[in-house]
Write a protein that holds these residues in place. Structure first.
Motif, PDB file in Angstrom:
ATOM      1  N   THR B 182       0.840  -1.198   0.000  1.00  8.10           N
ATOM      2  CA  THR B 182       0.000   0.000   0.000  1.00  8.10           C
ATOM      3  C   THR B 182       0.873   1.246   0.000  1.00  8.10           C
ATOM      4  N   ALA B 183       1.990   1.199   0.735  1.00  3.44           N
ATOM      5  CA  ALA B 183       2.853   2.373   0.816  1.00  3.44           C
ATOM      6  C   ALA B 183       3.358   2.783  -0.573  1.00  3.44           C
ATOM      7  N   VAL B 186       0.364   4.409  -2.431  1.00  4.22           N
ATOM      8  CA  VAL B 186      -0.580   5.232  -1.669  1.00  4.22           C
ATOM      9  C   VAL B 186      -1.023   6.467  -2.445  1.00  4.22           C
ATOM     10  N   GLN B 187      -0.173   7.015  -3.303  1.00  5.21           N
ATOM     11  CA  GLN B 187      -0.628   8.166  -4.083  1.00  5.21           C
ATOM     12  C   GLN B 187      -1.763   7.784  -5.049  1.00  5.21           C
ATOM     13  N   PRO B 188      -1.560   6.800  -5.935  1.00  2.00           N
ATOM     14  CA  PRO B 188      -2.687   6.470  -6.827  1.00  2.00           C
ATOM     15  C   PRO B 188      -3.919   5.976  -6.079  1.00  2.00           C
ATOM     16  N   LEU B 189      -3.745   5.215  -5.010  1.00  2.00           N
ATOM     17  CA  LEU B 189      -4.916   4.779  -4.239  1.00  2.00           C
ATOM     18  C   LEU B 189      -5.664   5.985  -3.683  1.00  2.00           C
ATOM     19  N   ALA B 190      -4.932   6.912  -3.092  1.00  2.00           N
ATOM     20  CA  ALA B 190      -5.581   8.082  -2.497  1.00  2.00           C
ATOM     21  C   ALA B 190      -6.319   8.893  -3.556  1.00  2.00           C
ATOM     22  N   MET B 191      -5.747   8.944  -4.748  1.00  2.00           N
ATOM     23  CA  MET B 191      -6.358   9.767  -5.788  1.00  2.00           C
ATOM     24  C   MET B 191      -7.403   9.002  -6.588  1.00  2.00           C
ATOM     25  N   GLY B 192      -7.803   7.833  -6.070  1.00  2.00           N
ATOM     26  CA  GLY B 192      -8.973   7.146  -6.616  1.00  2.00           C
ATOM     27  C   GLY B 192      -8.720   6.247  -7.801  1.00  2.00           C
ATOM     28  N   ALA B 193      -7.459   5.904  -8.064  1.00  2.00           N
ATOM     29  CA  ALA B 193      -7.210   4.975  -9.167  1.00  2.00           C
ATOM     30  C   ALA B 193      -7.802   3.604  -8.825  1.00  2.00           C
TER      31      ALA B 193
END
Lengths: 448, 448
Positions: B182-183, B186-193
């Motif tokens: 996840t680390a 974390v950027q693409p996950l946070a931005m909804g990818a």
């Protein structure tokens, strides 16, 4: 008339002091100082002339005027010689629209001032360029300053280390031993700061650093230092400039020690004093409920500060129960019909995550501001008719653990993250992947 | 004449294709495409006129021309309508001097192009703004693109997620299951990818994503995509512009997949073709020794690529043994009398740490470039008479573990870090602290 500026007591004690004097508090009352500008001298240029000058310099290639701070040289630190400016390209940060977050709140034009997209990753660069430049000038004029010290574990120490290194002056970070990790201090350590970890608490550190300042040629970059606010106030000038010299209706900014909102207010006040704008925006200071003495004061009609024991918050940089700049902040908020709003840990984390879906990577403090915006929208104080700017204070890259914890659902503070996203695990078959793609594209991003 | 551009085969096959066509490889030979500009149309403005236009737009308030990429709109993507531009304020990054690092190497004017001080924290933003804007235009013209996909765990996926979110298009990241954390994501996950983790390896992911692209309206943002290089080439234009339209003698850039140096070369070639500069800088591509197929080719007179199994390196983004853009990179390097240099893990880590003492916070890839610079200086290829620009590719904040490991001496790859810094633990007594201060100030920062 050449613009000039000097220190004076914020509480009104008589006396004025040159900015090259090493002075952190009013010699009479021990209270806050402020930098007073010679507004009459600045009025020798008209508002239209200032706008034209600032537009010509906006992120110019003519260093250091391309800096957001030094493009406003005369308004910020007129007595500082250009040759002593220590700039790392600070300011001039993007004003980014967040249309889906705004629409979800029933709002219209909401933009985020991305102060974290900066050399050391936070808005602290804006103030530190001014402080370190002034120290360079003081040294050049013969005062024996040997180092610049602060007692921060966070963004302030990172900014200090960067600008001090660029200036060729040593930075010293003084901290209670055992309460900090290498990870927290990795920026100042990497940039060569001398880090001293003492067997005492923060107050004990402050007592010793003050002795060093008095006897050993150490300059203090602490929160009381008014020079930093002069750089930070350029956020107000910049965002007005970026909106075509229009004043937004609201500015929402997170607050802990309250220096940042004080600076913001000073920037708008200077813009109005010089006729560049004709009204002030309303300002909302957003605090974590765990550290919200300003909100308590606001709810009692801006009653005197009652310090609190701040509880831990994900917005760690604003976990402050006894804010140094409280008097300046209240004056700025009274002047603009401002408000203060508190948000819970879950609210700040969910707001941060929801705004990220517009393509940001917000830090938890920005989440505090975004959550406060949601509350003001919910009760109709901020509406679709208002133009709103939210000040983002730091890069989300400094808070990767917060982001990971949110999306992995491991933050104790946020038991039910509303906007978490996680990988979808699948066999490596086209039909399975296509099915997951269809399901994923059919739903809004990341609503759990 | 209106400037225009089209795809053509980099290897020289006949045919030209509109940039709005969904095309990743040459239809004839399956090789790399490139974006070919109509140089004659661009010559209707003189070199002086282009310089004046670019200077007027440099970080302008007139969006999107304030973007470093879109200020060069006609040179980058002339057929893209302004209304489809998706910009997050990319480019226009600072060119920061590192005088002490330069002096230690016996060099003079060395500056770092800070491409990591950007929206998503890396130079990938420069290319992604172009790709996502073109996708927006393709959608607006009626082609059914439903999502943009990539197979990166790193900076590419972060940039894609940010720009896709800003455009309102879904991003899809496809990866081998269990090889990512996840680390890392974390950027693409946070931005909804939409992140899909498949039970296969990278080749298996690519096979499936190609099926999605053929059948299911998914656009590929992979390394072969030539649109991204058009944005990345603006680094060359910017750094010449920031030097007052002078050409530096050397540019040092880290290389893995070799798209970035290909783009850099394309930028300098376009500057020369249009008469804005009259010579090319020499370019040095810096590789980690653990992943250095280009260096091997260089040592054999730019011999054909022999793919290698890249070994793990601290410079994780350039751990690539079979670089996609090898032919373009070699052409660019041959044209400018370029070189390639390899550095060890200890060399890259020490160079990164040593440059930080000038106030930077360099990522390990920037460390690779800085270490290569040291080698070229040591053997006299780069001298004090040369003006040098080092391209920094990402924010050090993305590599906090690398920094912490270095300064805590816990990196297996770097047994004896030369420039580590650590807190000094002390009793809370003035005399002890003053003693530590004196010792600290008497020594250069951080030499262990």
């Amino acid at each position: 008339m050449t613009p000039s500026a000097h220190y004076r007591c914020f509480a009104g004690c008589a006396g004025s002091y040159p900015l090259e004097q090493i002075l952190y508090r009013c010699p009479s009352c021990g209270g806050l100082l402020e930098v007073a500008h010679d507004t009459d001298a600045l009025r020798t240029r008209s508002a239209a002339e200032w706008r034209a000058l600032f537009d010509a310099r906006w992120r110019s290639l003519d260093e250091p005027y391309g800096s957001g701070v030094w493009g406003k040289h005369e308004w910020v630190m007129p007595t500082l010689a250009r040759e002593h400016v220590v700039s790392l390209g600070e300011g001039g940060t993007h004003l980014t629209r967040i249309p889906r977050y705004a629409a979800a709140l029933g709002l219209g034009d909401v933009r985020v001032k991305q102060c974290g997209t900066s050399h050391s990753g936070s808005f602290k660069d804006l103030g530190m360029t001014v402080l370190v430049s002034m120290v360079k000038q003081i040294i050049a004029r013969g005062q024996p300053i040997r180092a610049i010290a602060c007692a921060s574990t966070g963004d302030t120490s990172a900014a200090l280390a960067a600008y001090a290194a660029a200036a060729g002056v040593r930075a010293v970070v003084i901290l209670p031993r055992g309460k900090i990790s290498t990870a927290q201090l990795v920026q100042p350590l990497a940039m060569g700061a001398l880090v001293l970890a003492l067997d005492t608490d923060f107050d004990g550190c402050m007592a010793i650093v003050q002795q060093l300042a008095e006897r050993d040629g150490v300059y203090l970059a602490n929160s009381m230092n008014s020079l930093r606010l002069e750089g930070q106030k350029t956020v107000a000038i910049e965002l007005v400039q970026q909106l075509g010299w229009r004043v937004p209706d609201w500015v929402v900014i997170p607050g802990g020690n309250l220096g940042n909102v004080s600076a913001l207010g000073a920037g708008f006040a200077q813009l109005r004093a010089l006729g560049v704008i004709d009204r002030l925006p309303r300002i909302c200071v957003a605090q974590a409920a765990h550290a919200s003495p300003l909100v308590a004061s606001y709810r009692r009609g801006w009653a005197p500060l009652e310090p609190v024991a701040a509880k831990p918050t994900l917005a760690s940089a604003i976990q402050i129960g006894n804010p140094v700049s409280f008097p300046k902040a209240v004056a700025a908020l009274r002047a603009c019909d401002g408000v203060a709003e508190a948000v819970t840990e879950a609210e700040l984390a969910d707001a941060s995550a929801r705004a990220d879906l517009d393509g940001l990577f917000t830090c938890p403090h920005t989440g505090v501001a975004l959550a406060a915006l949601a509350k003001l929208a919910a009760r109709g104080e901020i509406t679709r008719a208002h133009q709103v700017v939210v000040v983002s204070t730091a890069s989300g890259l400094k808070f990767a653990e917060f982001k990971v914890g949110y999306h992995e659902r491991t933050l104790a503070e946020v038991r039910a993250p509303a906007w978490r996203n996680s990988p979808v695990e699948l066999p490596a078959r086209y039909d399975a992947v296509r099915g997951a793609l269809e399901r994923g594209l059919a739903t809004a991003p990341s609503r759990d």
